[in-house]
Design an enzyme around this catalytic site. Structure first.
Site, PDB file in Angstrom:
ATOM      1  N   LYS A  99       0.696  -0.972   0.152  1.00  0.00           N
ATOM      2  CA  LYS A  99      -0.086   0.062  -0.299  1.00  0.00           C
ATOM      3  C   LYS A  99       1.453   0.874   0.055  1.00  0.00           C
ATOM      4  CE  LYS A  99      -3.642  -1.727   0.458  1.00  0.00           C
ATOM      5  NZ  LYS A  99      -4.133  -3.501   0.360  1.00  0.00           N
TER       6      LYS A  99
HETATM    7  C1  PLP Z   1      -5.374  -4.183   0.421  1.00  0.00           C
HETATM    8  C2  PLP Z   1      -7.141  -3.851   0.436  1.00  0.00           C
HETATM    9  C3  PLP Z   1      -8.041  -4.560   1.709  1.00  0.00           C
HETATM   10  C4  PLP Z   1      -7.246  -5.125   3.066  1.00  0.00           C
HETATM   11  O1  PLP Z   1      -5.897  -4.189   3.617  1.00  0.00           O
HETATM   12  P1  PLP Z   1      -5.496  -5.316   4.775  1.00  0.00           P
HETATM   13  O2  PLP Z   1      -4.637  -4.360   5.504  1.00  0.00           O
HETATM   14  O3  PLP Z   1      -5.088  -5.900   4.071  1.00  0.00           O
HETATM   15  O4  PLP Z   1      -6.462  -5.677   5.485  1.00  0.00           O
HETATM   16  C5  PLP Z   1      -8.946  -3.681   2.053  1.00  0.00           C
HETATM   17  N1  PLP Z   1      -9.569  -2.968   0.797  1.00  0.00           N
HETATM   18  C6  PLP Z   1      -9.109  -3.220  -0.056  1.00  0.00           C
HETATM   19  C7  PLP Z   1      -9.749  -2.165  -1.541  1.00  0.00           C
HETATM   20  C8  PLP Z   1      -8.237  -3.143  -0.654  1.00  0.00           C
HETATM   21  O5  PLP Z   1      -6.824  -2.722  -1.684  1.00  0.00           O
END
Ligand code: PLP
Length: 378
Positions: free
Chosen positions: A182
Site C-alpha cells: 500500500k
Molecule cells: C488491501 C485492501 C484491503 C485489505 O487491507 P489489509 O490491510 O490487508 O487488511 C481492503 N480493501 C482494499 C480495497 C484493499 O486493496
C-alpha cells in the site's frame, strides 16, 4: 527475477533505524510510538482521531461491530474491490449487498446504491478504487436519508481528496491499510480515522479484548487494574509497526508526488497506444495514485498478462469482482451478469508497476512491452 518489479518498497535506512530503536526499547506492543503515529495520521487526514489496527480488514470489521451491525442486517458495498471489503460484512453475520460501479472509474454510483437500500440496510462501504475518491457527498446524503452508517474503505485512498474534502469528512469513519504494497506500509497494519470521539473510544477497546486499559496504561506508571467491558478482538497496532510507518507518513507528500508523476507519465504514454483503454480521471479529485491499470480486450487479457510476465514486467489484477468468487455465489446467490460494469472491468484490467521509486527507464520498458504485445495480439 523481473526486470521491472510490480512493487518496490519505499522503506529507507531512516525507517530501519527507527524500527531498530524501538526494538532496543523493550516496549514492542501498543504504546507511545503507536500513539505518535496515530496523532500524525489524524493530522495528515485532518480528522479528529486515528486508531491503529492490525489491518484494514480488522479496522472495517471493528467499525461494523462498533456500529452494532450484525445478523439480519445488510451492508451495501461494491463488487469491484479486494474481497476483504465484503468479507468483513460476513464476519459480523450481516449480508453483503452489492451495487454496480461506474464503468469508467470503478467507483460506486450513488443512485445504484440508493436503489438497493432496504429496511434491513445498516451501512454502506464505498471503496476509493485505485485512489480516486468516490462522491462522498452524494453517498452520505443517501446515508442521511435512510439513517445508515458509512465506512470508507480507503485502502487505496490515503492521499485522496475530492473537491475541498478529505477522508472521514462526510462519513462516520475511513479505514486505511498499511499492507506491504500500500502507499505507506507497516508490513501489515491498518487504521480507522474518524471525527467521532465516541466511535474512536469504542474502537480502542474493541481492538484489545474489550480491555479498559492497554499495556502502556498498566505498566508505564503505577500498576492499574483493568476491566473488560466487552468480548473484544485482538487487532491492535504495535510500536514496531508504527515505527515502520511513521517515517513514510512524514515523507508522504514527496512519496505521493513521485507516484503522481509516474501515474501521469503512464497516462500520457498509453493514450497513444492502440488497443489500450484507461480509467477516467475524475475532475477535482486528488488521486492517491495507488494503482495504475490499463484495460484490454477481455479475450486477450490473460495472454497479455503472460506476455508482460515473459518480458520481465511485474503485473497484478485488481480485481476480479467479488460477486463472482465461489463463496459469494454459493452463500449469497450471486451470479455472472449481475453487475456488468464491475465484470467488464474485472475481465479487462491489468495493473502495472507503480511505486515511488519507479524510474522513467523502467516505465518506458513497461510501455514498450505493452505496445509490443498490443501490436502482436491486436
Ligand atoms: C488491501 C485492501 C484491503 C485489505 O487491507 P489489509 O490491510 O490487508 O487488511 C481492503 N480493501 C482494499 C480495497 C484493499 O486493496
Amino acid at each position: 527475477m523481473n526486470k521491472v518489479p510490480f512493487f518496490r518498497s519505499a522503506v529507507d535506512e531512516s525507517d530501519i533505524e527507527r524500527v531498530s530503536s524501538v526494538l532496543r526499547t523493550n516496549f514492542l506492543t501498543t504504546g507511545q510510538v503507536t500513539a505518535e503515529f496515530e496523532s500524525k495520521l489524524a493530522d495528515y487526514t485532518d480528522t479528529g482521531f486515528a486508531v491503529g489496527t492490525m489491518s484494514c480488514t480488522s479496522a472495517m470489521h471493528l467499525c461494523l461491530i462498533a456500529m452494532g451491525v450484525g445478523p439480519g442486517d445488510e451492508v451495501i458495498t461494491t463488487p469491484m474491490s479486494f474481497v476483504a471489503t465484503a468479507n468483513v460484512v460476513s464476519h459480523v453475520g450481516a449480508r453483503p449487498v452489492f451495487a454496480d460501479v461506474d464503468s469508467e472509474t470503478g467507483n460506486l454510483i450513488p443512485e445504484l446504491v440508493e436503489a438497493v437500500v432496504t429496511e434491513r440496510t445498516k451501512a454502506i462501504i464505498p471503496v476509493h478504487l485505485y485512489g480516486q475518491m468516490c462522491d462522498m457527498e452524494a453517498i452520505c446524503q443517501i446515508a442521511g436519508k435512510y439513517n445508515l452508517h458509512v465506512i470508507e474503505d480507503a485502502a487505496h485512498g490515503l492521499e485522496a481528496r475530492r473537491n475541498e474534502y478529505g477522508l472521514g469528512s462526510h462519513s462516520n469513519a475511513a479505514c486505511l491499510s498499511f499492507y506491504a504494497t500500500k502507499n505507506i506500509t507497516s508490513g501489515e497494519g491498518g487504521a480507522v480515522v474518524t471525527n467521532d470521539e465516541s466511535l474512536a473510544d469504542r474502537l480502542r477497546t474493541l481492538r484489545l479484548h474489550g480491555m479498559s486499559a492497554d499495556a502502556a496504561d498498566r505498566y508505564t506508571g503505577l500498576y492499574r487494574h483493568y476491566d473488560v467491558v466487552n468480548a473484544g478482538w485482538k487487532a491492535n497496532m504495535n510500536n514496531i509497526q508504527a515505527a515502520l510507518a511513521i517515517g513514510q507518513l512524514e515523507r508522504i507528500a514527496q512519496l505521493h508526488r513521485l507516484r503522481i508523476n509516474a501515474y501521469n507519465f503512464y497516462d500520457e504514454a498509453f493514450a497513444k497506444v492502440k488497443g489500450i483503454a484507461l480509467m477516467r480521471r475524475i475532475d477535482n479529485v486528488r488521486h492517491a495514485a495507488h494503482l495504475f491499470t490499463i484495460r484490454v480486450d477481455p479475450d486477450v487479457r490473460d495472454a497479455f498478462l503472460h506476455g508482460l510476465q515473459e518480458r520481465g514486467i511485474g503485473v497484478a489484477v485488481n480485481f476480479r469482482p467479488i460477486h463472482l468468487m465461489s463463496h459469494y455465489k454459493s452463500s449469497y446467490g450471486c451470479f455472472e451478469g449481475q453487475y456488468p460494469n464491475a465484470e467488464a472491468i474485472g475481465s479487462s484490467t491489468i495493473s502495472l508497476p507503480l511505486f515511488p521509486g519507479v524510474t522513467i527507464d523502467e516505465q518506458q520498458q513497461v510501455i514498450d512491452a505493452v505496445a509490443d504485445i498490443a501490436a502482436e495480439l491486436g
